[in-house]
Design an enzyme around this catalytic site. Structure first.
Site, PDB file in Angstrom:
ATOM      1  N   SER A 151     -23.178   2.951  87.796  1.00  0.00           N
ATOM      2  CA  SER A 151     -21.796   2.933  87.328  1.00  0.00           C
ATOM      3  C   SER A 151     -20.882   2.757  88.531  1.00  0.00           C
ATOM      4  CB  SER A 151     -21.460   4.259  86.635  1.00  0.00           C
ATOM      5  OG  SER A 151     -20.070   4.382  86.390  1.00  0.00           O
ATOM      6  N   TYR A 160     -21.549  13.620  86.457  1.00  0.00           N
ATOM      7  CA  TYR A 160     -21.964  12.269  86.086  1.00  0.00           C
ATOM      8  C   TYR A 160     -21.931  11.346  87.306  1.00  0.00           C
ATOM      9  CZ  TYR A 160     -21.861   7.708  83.730  1.00  0.00           C
ATOM     10  OH  TYR A 160     -22.118   6.423  83.324  1.00  0.00           O
TER      11      TYR A 160
END
Length: 288
Positions: free
Chosen positions: A180, A193
């Site tokens: 990401s 995350y």
């Protein structure tokens, strides 16, 4: 601005984790109608985690349209979305294997890979895409269960799956991780995350070096803000949903179908000299 993909405000639409794609408004574009294949993966056999919805679903649909047989893993609560993928891939004319299960369970990742290889008759491509993302602005409120769950799914299960997959992957095979932009540009509300997405990048680079002599390539895709169930089921606060993705240079959130070609490229023989790379699909935000 291109009108091919949705660029307006989204409605607030909370769902419980892990979220169901078919209940979203608008429903994400995962390529059932928009992706056009050209036989780039004919004869290949691929396992995709998180393949029922979002980015993983877009990869699964594209792989099938490119001539691959696929197995998808998903959380058991996402069965309805998985059945939609099954119907779509069977309509394309490729084989699909459904492998429901919770990647937070220590031994499931290995069992999943064994079953995929058994039912597909081998394994050429491993896409490690499943992820947990739950926002939390205050690190003092980041409880141990959330921290543990996020690392179990986003990092530990990937290692376990790769360990088992190496019993089947041969020279020319491809491992693709979903990282990401959070791995290089962390947000304040996604501490745990973002840490796991940095781990994905590190794992990609170290494994590429380790497996290069075996002819196995390891790469990652690093998405930016993509319209998936991850976002509306706790990945973002609901007050952020209406303008989600509009702060990117392209001024909108991406659709899962817009990442499909990256996963196809990295799985195909066209990227035979590409390994250890992180492929950004972010709407314009830099990942370097």
């Amino acid at each position: 601005m291109s009108k091919k993909f949705y660029s307006g405000d989204f409605e607030k639409q909370p769902q419980e984790y892990p979220g169901i794609q078919s209940k979203m408004s608008p429903v994400p574009d995962t390529g059932e109608e928009t992706y056009q294949g050209s036989n780039k993966l004919t004869g290949k056999k691929a396992l995709i985690t998180g393949g029922d919805s979002g980015i993983g679903r877009a990869a699964a649909i594209a792989y099938a349209k490119e001539g691959a047989d696929v197995a998808i893993n998903y959380h058991p609560e996402e069965e309805s979305d998985a059945q939609d993928v099954k119907a779509a891939i069977e309509k394309i004319g490729q084989k699909i294997v459904l492998l429901p299960g919770d990647l937070r369970e220590a031994t499931f990742a290995q069992e999943m890979v064994k079953e995929a290889a058994s039912q597909l008759g081998g394994l050429d491509v491993l896409v490690l895409n499943a992820g947990i993302q739950q926002y939390q602005y205050d690190i003092q409120k980041l409880d141990s269960k959330q921290l543990r769950d996020t690392f179990e799914v986003n990092v530990f299960s990937q290692v376990h799956a790769i360990q088992e997959a190496l019993n089947y992957l041969k020279e020319g095979s491809s491992i693709i991780l979903t990282s990401s932009i959070q791995g290089v540009k962390p947000s304040a509300h996604l501490v745990d995350y973002a840490m796991t997405k940095s781990c994905n990048i590190s794992l990609t680079k170290s494994l590429a070096a380790q497996l290069g002599s075996h002819g196995i390539r390891v790469n990652a895709v690093a998405p930016g803000p993509i319209w998936t169930p991850l976002q509306i089921s706790g990945g973002q606060p609901q007050e952020s949903i209406p303008k989600f993705g509009q702060n990117q240079p392209l001024q909108r959130a991406g659709q899962p179908a817009e990442l499909a070609s990256a996963y196809v490229l990295l799985a195909s023989d066209e990227s035979s000299y590409t390994t250890g790379q992180v492929y950004g699909v972010t709407g314009g935000a830099p990942i370097n």
